[in-house]
Design a protein around this motif. Structure first.
Motif: not given
Length: 640
Positions: A76-87, A129-136, A146-153
């Protein structure tokens, strides 16, 4: 959270086993069929939930004639992010590692490509490694998650981020990839590592993720993470081994039996589980040292004293009193406590490379809990009052006009040696606690000035500098200090601003708290015991293990719930106490330890040790903070 209509822009990528993208396709608005490399993918995007999250279903088929060893990545993408902030909760915060931080761990920098130095413009991690498997990610005008569970098929999942010019990308990947290097807790990275899955010809795999657009406010993560927590509460149960009163009794026994040394009156920082190591009843592996606060010393002596007063344990009262007496009788020439005591050399500085340096957070925490000890029945001892006043006066008089209380202080002459970071936050709670000593109101005035100064760290969503051992890294301990500080200010003044900062600080702190139970291999210690990670906190992006230090603000989170009318914070506090009432040795021999020995580290991911292990050292603070939280719940009528 402000409503942002529609799912974000998505694309599907196929990666081979080396991580090379072999094909990609943009996902039509609303979902549809796409082709990427050997895959035909049907993407179904669900309606938004109350928090705006859209469930994403990926039906992935290998339509080639050959087996394919590789990965599927949803971006997933977000524009106007020349100086992005991550979490990434518990794992990655903004740039993550400030450029002047001495501790080396993954850092984001636009256009960087220095894997050996762990500096890059793209990172991918295993999800556990993440307390919630999500990235902002946030740009100037909007954000995305975007987010997912720790495990998948396909096995364990991965999450990550990357910057492409003015565009910020966040992704989930099936199975995981660690790139450009793997962080294992040391300054030297390990090579990239990845999970393995082989799609057979014609094989169909069903994968799940979630995504949402976000407003530009970085705090927009809070309702998303709360929603995930609520979804997981019943799916990821935590079953404590013992009741709250029993946990208190066992932890107190552990402090007195294993950590207390009456000569000269200390709580030894670490004690080995194995008492026969190298002979001498295990003593060669015991750390013959005591910090005045933080990982030993007065805070946990206070907890022991409170327990002794409530339970009638003369041994607990005697040990706790002796430890506090020893600390208060040995102030530094500058008027504050020393940093730590060592058997070989006596009182000395903190764990800082700055010569003669005393760490502000450690001093503040020792002073805060000394003041709490004074408030207990029988706690008004003249030497304790004198030590409290000396510390309070010394730090108040060093405060900068903008409110900064300093981060490292000179033990001899009291000069402030570093003003960087937010380690002075703990002093706010100490100044507020000193109401009975604050005849001229100067302590409260210092607290309010400091509250104004350190608010910038909370509002920026980047609080850092609290622990002595990770320099300027953001940590869960910074969050605890902020919660305690702003709840204390609200308690003393009733001002709405302090309550709002306390709430924001609590939300940030809870980004470190696991919202799910990590799956462990069945023959690892944590797997054998069925250890549930929900409620445990990642220590920091630098120290990627679970720890229990979040129990230090159990009472403050409950107080925040009462002040806001929102039960969430109290529930999360009780959840943490439940988590760390697991793996408590109730008898000698349990958990390969002795009754009352409490570990510091639970290895929920591949960092420092293999996933599923636990550190076989009992830490004074681990027993102490559990005892503190249990006593606070008992005093406040918390659940058992």
């Amino acid at each position: 959270m402000a409503e942002i209509a529609g799912a974000p822009s998505l694309r599907v990528e196929a990666l081979d086993a080396t991580g090379t993208v072999t094909g990609y396709a943009a996902v039509p608005d609303g979902g549809g069929h796409v082709a990427a490399g050997p895959f035909a993918v049907e993407v179904k995007i669900g309606a938004p939930s109350a928090t705006g999250l859209h469930e994403v279903a990926l039906s992935v088929s290998n339509v080639s004639a050959d087996a394919f060893a590789g990965h599927v990545r949803l971006v997933a993408s977000v524009a106007d992010a020349a100086d992005p902030w991550w979490l990434i909760p518990g794992l990655f915060y903004g740039e993550n590692r400030p450029v002047d931080c001495d501790r080396r761990f993954p850092r984001f920098e636009a256009g960087a490509d220095d894997p050996a130095g762990m500096v890059s413009d793209h990172w991918s991690f295993r999800s556990d490694r993440a307390a919630t498997a999500a990235v902002f990610a946030w740009g100037a005008s909007a954000g995305v998650v975007v987010a997912a569970a720790e495990l998948s098929p396909c096995g364990p999942t991965g999450i990550g981020l990357a910057q492409r010019g003015p565009v910020a990308d966040v992704h989930v990947v099936f199975p995981f990839r660690e790139d450009p290097v793997t962080y294992y807790g040391s300054a030297e990275p390990l090579p990239p590592h990845a999970g393995v899955y082989i799609w057979q010809p014609g094989e169909l795999v069903e994968l799940r993720a979630a995504t949402s657009r976000l407003p530009a406010d970085r705090h927009a993560y809070a309702p998303v993470l709360r929603a995930v927590y609520e979804q997981n509460r019943l799916l990821h149960p935590v079953t404590p081994w013992v009741t709250v009163p029993d946990a208190a009794a066992i932890a107190a026994e552990g402090l007195v039996r294993w950590h207390y040394d009456p000569d000269p009156g200390v709580l030894l920082e670490t004690v080995g589980f194995d008492r026969e190591v190298s002979g001498g009843d295990g003593r060669p592996v015991d750390r013959q040292a005591m910090h005045v606060g933080w990982i030993s010393g007065i805070p946990w002596a206070y907890a022991l004293l409170a327990h002794g007063r409530r339970s009638g344990s003369a041994a607990a009262v005697e040990a706790a009193t002796h430890v506090i007496d020893f600390c208060c009788a040995n102030l530094s020439p500058s008027g504050t406590f020393w940093g730590r005591w060592e058997r070989a050399g006596g009182w000395t500085q903190s764990w800082t490379p700055i010569t003669h340096g005393l760490h502000a957070r450690t001093l503040g925490e020792a002073t805060l809990f000394l003041l709490r000890a004074l408030a207990l029945p029988g706690g008004s001892r003249p030497a304790w009052v004198a030590a409290a006043r000396s510390n309070l006066d010394a730090v108040r008089d060093r405060q900068r006009t903008d409110g900064n209380l300093g981060s490292v202080h000179h033990a001899e002459d009291g000069r402030v040696l570093s003003w960087t970071g937010a380690s002075g936050l703990t002093w706010i709670a100490a100044f507020c606690e000193a109401a009975h000593l604050d005849g001229d109101g100067s302590y409260l005035a210092a607290a309010e000035r400091a509250g104004d100064y350190y608010a910038r760290f909370v509002e920026r969503e980047f609080i850092h500098g609290a622990p002595e051992d990770v320099d300027l890294a953001p940590t869960s301990e910074d969050g605890y200090a902020a919660v305690m500080a702003y709840v204390a200010l609200h308690r003393r003044t009733g001002a709405a601003r302090w309550l709002d900062l306390a709430r924001r600080a609590a939300d940030w702190t809870l980004t470190f708290r696991y919202t799910y139970n990590v799956r462990f291999a069945p023959r690892t210690p944590l797997g054998i015991y069925g250890f549930a990670t929900r409620g445990g906190d990642q220590a920091s992006p630098s120290n990627q293990h679970l720890h229990a230090y979040g129990l230090v603000c159990t009472a403050e989170l409950a107080e925040l719930s009462a002040a806001t009318g929102d039960p969430h914070y109290r529930e999360r506090a009780e959840e943490a106490v439940a988590c760390f009432r697991q793996l408590i040795p109730t008898a000698d021999g349990e958990v390969n330890a002795y009754r009352g020995m409490i570990t510091e580290r639970y290895y929920q991911t591949e960092c420092f040790q293999p996933k599923g292990m636990l550190l076989t050292l009992s830490h004074a603070w681990s027993a102490g903070v559990l005892l503190l939280a249990c006593e606070q719940l008992i005093a406040g009528g918390g659940r058992a």
